[in-house]
Scaffold this motif. Structure first.
Motif, PDB file in Angstrom:
ATOM      1  N   ARG A  91      -8.427  11.371   4.328  1.00  0.00           N
ATOM      2  CA  ARG A  91      -6.590  11.428   4.993  1.00  0.00           C
ATOM      3  C   ARG A  91      -6.627  12.725   5.527  1.00  0.00           C
ATOM      4  O   ARG A  91      -6.205  13.657   5.064  1.00  0.00           O
ATOM      5  CB  ARG A  91      -6.039  11.338   3.832  1.00  0.00           C
ATOM      6  CG  ARG A  91      -6.329  10.138   2.896  1.00  0.00           C
ATOM      7  CD  ARG A  91      -5.920   8.519   3.877  1.00  0.00           C
ATOM      8  NE  ARG A  91      -4.412   7.697   4.345  1.00  0.00           N
ATOM      9  CZ  ARG A  91      -4.525   7.250   5.311  1.00  0.00           C
ATOM     10  NH1 ARG A  91      -5.217   5.930   5.288  1.00  0.00           N
ATOM     11  NH2 ARG A  91      -3.011   7.109   5.483  1.00  0.00           N
ATOM     12  N   THR A 124       1.283  -0.979   0.226  1.00  0.00           N
ATOM     13  CA  THR A 124       0.095  -0.059   0.211  1.00  0.00           C
ATOM     14  C   THR A 124       1.081   1.214   0.145  1.00  0.00           C
ATOM     15  O   THR A 124       1.997   1.118   0.427  1.00  0.00           O
ATOM     16  CB  THR A 124      -0.870   0.095   0.666  1.00  0.00           C
ATOM     17  OG1 THR A 124      -1.710   0.925   1.216  1.00  0.00           O
ATOM     18  CG2 THR A 124      -0.553   0.147   2.581  1.00  0.00           C
ATOM     19  N   GLY A 155     -13.687   2.355   0.539  1.00  0.00           N
ATOM     20  CA  GLY A 155     -12.404   3.124  -0.594  1.00  0.00           C
ATOM     21  C   GLY A 155     -12.144   4.022  -0.478  1.00  0.00           C
ATOM     22  O   GLY A 155     -11.118   4.722  -0.162  1.00  0.00           O
ATOM     23  N   ASN A 214      -5.167   4.464  -2.925  1.00  0.00           N
ATOM     24  CA  ASN A 214      -4.368   5.165  -2.439  1.00  0.00           C
ATOM     25  C   ASN A 214      -3.468   5.786  -2.286  1.00  0.00           C
ATOM     26  O   ASN A 214      -2.135   4.129  -3.725  1.00  0.00           O
ATOM     27  CB  ASN A 214      -4.084   5.002  -1.290  1.00  0.00           C
ATOM     28  CG  ASN A 214      -4.790   4.102   0.267  1.00  0.00           C
ATOM     29  OD1 ASN A 214      -5.948   4.608  -0.818  1.00  0.00           O
ATOM     30  ND2 ASN A 214      -4.745   3.551   0.653  1.00  0.00           N
TER      31      ASN A 214
END
Ligand code: WTA
Length: 637
Positions: A502, A250, A373, A513
């Motif tokens: 975020r 990630t 998501g 991301n």
């Protein structure tokens, strides 16, 4: 009573209370009643969040594939495990029963072994959404190899970085992929990546598009002939509860991607517990999650969670827009889908199209709708509710992360009253906290702060592959003793959570991301670029899009700006993948910086989103004149 399936709000509150008062007992009961173990644990939990150390079900022995496949054979051998829907609606769908899945996975596991793969070896899987992808993942788990699935939209450079970081011994790929009307040369990308990787000994190639590819001698092998020769049973390796199951990369706010490591027992228990409760799965249901298995959603809620529950899980190779924008709904009608789980970005894209695309299909089989998501905006929520759910299906807005392994905050359908844009309540076992800027927890409702989790849960990532220090610094130092999510959230008057987005340098574009640092690194590799800064700005469909501020070197000053923009985006596409391309690129004489040389991204974000009325405190700026210049030349739509 088993806590495995929660059917009423009362039961939810009771389960939640138990899970907080006696977490060990709570998870022990679930683990005991719902899975097969070769040996039970000696202790349920051992942890020290200050050191980022967590272990669940200590010394238990199991194999996750026995839980996902073998134990279903007696009663569900003829039940469809995986329902595969191809990219082209004219190609036949495939129903893969549990029995067939068992043989496919066992054969594949024997092939892996014959090519020297054993327990603890890393295997990189770079495949489109074809059944072989599921077989490959489960075959690794069967023999204790650690799978690292890389989404097949990543570029050769991104793939090479991931292969090298975890020193994969093998890559499993295909001759190519179908994606809507296009084909993608996956094998070509692998070949290019492997020029930079010395750790890979063998490449297995599945045939999908029948393209003319070259097999490198002694390295590349067609998969099918090997499968044909392999025996169709393979003893499952005995795994320790804390043996690694997979690595999944990630983006981070800095530098290279983080290889999040998930282990076996805790991940299994939590992904299946959440699957059962969040989708209220019943034996005859057909469940569809539209994610790609290259992301955590696909790992937990296409493969492991559904299969551990003996469910029928749909695997879709295509895209929502091919052959037209009705494809999702055509598939829902065709396979009589009961639970449908997708991303807000897909909903927003479909909501822009003619309503006929939805209304032409019979969606009456649907019972539960999910999203994941990124935050879902109110308009998209209502469109989903009105036109897909016909106001009768609960929407579960599920908040979680690659790092958390499973869904953390979400309504339980038909149990938790929903509220648009709210992920609502934490699942049993999950203890969220909101922290203020000084690191103190904000107590009480109607609060907003940084979202942390205060107590371990079974499926949390255990480390970053090869870099425990980074794991500790990224997640456990900002609020010592707590796991910091990187997200901001608010809690309303009844205690419902809404994720606001975020609070670090990760930007979520179309549900993916993206870290700013790797994109900036890619841009800076362009010979004409001196420096750059990336920020996100609101976008109708993607949720966020990327805005780049680029300072050119003297040599670049005379160049055609549109060509430069194309080259910069090509650079990003080559280094990371097309998903990271910038929507807007502004060439600037300088970037607003503090006296200590830090880029003031807050100001750049405001300018990019067209909100320059209040730039906040600019007194620490070294170069205020640059801000003026950037504002006058900002790129509008
Ligand atoms: C965001 C995906 C709002 C969040 C499973 C998180 C969400 C990041 C939601 C993790 C949601 C995920 N509402 N935001 N329901 N779900 N996010 O690792 O910012 O790909 O930190 O995992 O997505 O993304 P990842």
């Amino acid at each position: 009573m088993s806590w495995y399936k929660i059917d009423s709000l009362e039961e939810y509150f009771k389960a939640y209370r138990e899970s907080v008062d006696q977490p060990e007992k709570f998870w022990e009961d679930i683990a005991e009643e719902n899975f097969v173990w070769r040996k039970k644990w000696d202790k349920v939990l051992e942890y020290d969040l200050h050191e980022a150390q967590v272990k669940w079900f200590l010394n238990a022995k199991l194999n996750i594939t026995e839980n996902c496949i073998d134990r279903h054979l007696a009663e569900r051998g003829e039940k469809t495990a995986i329902l595969w829907e191809p990219n082209d609606p004219n190609e036949a769908a495939k129903q893969i029963t549990y029995k067939e899945l068992y043989h496919q996975v066992n054969r594949f596991a024997n092939v892996l072994k014959s090519k020297g793969i054993g327990k603890g070896d890393r295997v990189c899987i770079y495949l489109p959404m074809i059944p072989e992808l599921a077989y490959a993942v489960l075959a690794c788990a069967r023999i204790g190899a650690i799978h690292s699935v890389v989404f097949a939209g990543f570029s050769a450079t991104a793939l090479a970085t991931r292969i090298n970081d975890s020193e994969c011994k093998m890559v499993i790929t295909s001759d190519g992929a179908f994606r809507g009307g296009k084909t993608i040369d996956l094998k070509g990308i692998v070949d290019e990546a492997l020029e930079q990787c010395s750790c890979v000994e063998n490449v297995l190639v599945a045939k999908r598009i029948n393209s003319d590819i070259e097999l490198k001698e002694n390295r590349d092998h067609w998969l099918q002939p090997l499968l044909d020769e392999a025996a169709d049973s393979c003893e499952a390796e005995t795994m320790d509860a804390e043996d690694p199951l997979f690595i999944l990369y990630t983006s981070g706010s800095t530098g290279k991607p983080k290889g999040m490591l998930h282990t076996t027992a805790g991940y299994m228990v939590y992904s299946s517990f959440t699957f059962k409760n969040i989708f209220q799965y019943q034996e005859e249901d057909i469940y569809w999650c539209t994610a790609d298995i290259g992301w955590i959603t696909g790992h937990s809620y296409i493969i492991y969670g559904p299969l551990a529950n003996g469910a029928t899980t749909v695997m879709f190779e295509g895209v929502p827009s091919y052959p037209d924008f009705g494809r999702f709904w055509e598939v829902v009608q065709k396979h009589k889908i009961h639970q449908f789980y997708t991303a807000p970005t897909a909903i927003r894209a479909l909501a822009k199209e003619n309503l006929d695309f939805v209304e032409n299909y019979d969606l009456s089989s649907l019972k539960v709708l999910g999203t994941v998501g990124e935050p879902i905006n109110e308009e998209a929520w209502h469109w989903y509710n009105d036109h897909v759910g016909k106001k009768k299906n609960p929407i579960v807005d599920t908040w979680w992360q690659t790092e958390t392994g499973g869904i953390m905050i979400s309504p339980i359908p038909y149990v938790t009253p929903t509220k648009p844009t709210y992920a609502t309540l934490p699942l049993p076992g999950i203890q969220p906290g909101l922290m203020d800027e000084t690191g103190k927890e904000i107590i009480g409702n109607q609060a907003e702060g940084r979202l942390c989790i205060k107590f371990p849960w079974p499926s949390m990532a255990r480390t970053i592959w090869g870099d425990h220090q980074r794991y500790k610094e990224t997640y456990f130092t900002a609020f010592p003793g707590n796991y910091f999510t990187g997200d901001g959230a608010l809690r309303d008057e009844v205690g419902y959570y809404r994720i606001t987005g975020r609070v670090d340098d990760v930007i979520i574009v179309s549900g993916h991301n993206l870290g700013t640092a790797p994109i900036e690194d890619a841009i800076n590799e362009h010979p004409a670029v001196a420096e750059s800064a990336i920020v996100g700005f609101p976008h109708d469909i993607k949720g966020n899009a990327l805005y780049g501020y680029v300072i050119l070197k003297e040599t670049g000053e005379g160049r055609d700006r549109d060509n430069l923009r194309k080259e910069i985006n090509q650079e990003i596409s080559d280094k990371i993948g097309p998903i990271a391309k910038l929507n807007k690129i502004q060439f600037v004489p300088g970037l607003p910086k503090t006296r200590s040389g830090k880029i003031m991204r807050r100001i750049l974000r405001k300018i990019a989103s067209g909100d320059t009325s209040n730039l906040g405190d600019t007194s620490t700026l070294l170069n205020p004149e640059v801000v003026e210049h950037i504002m006058t030349h900002v790129i509008k739509d």
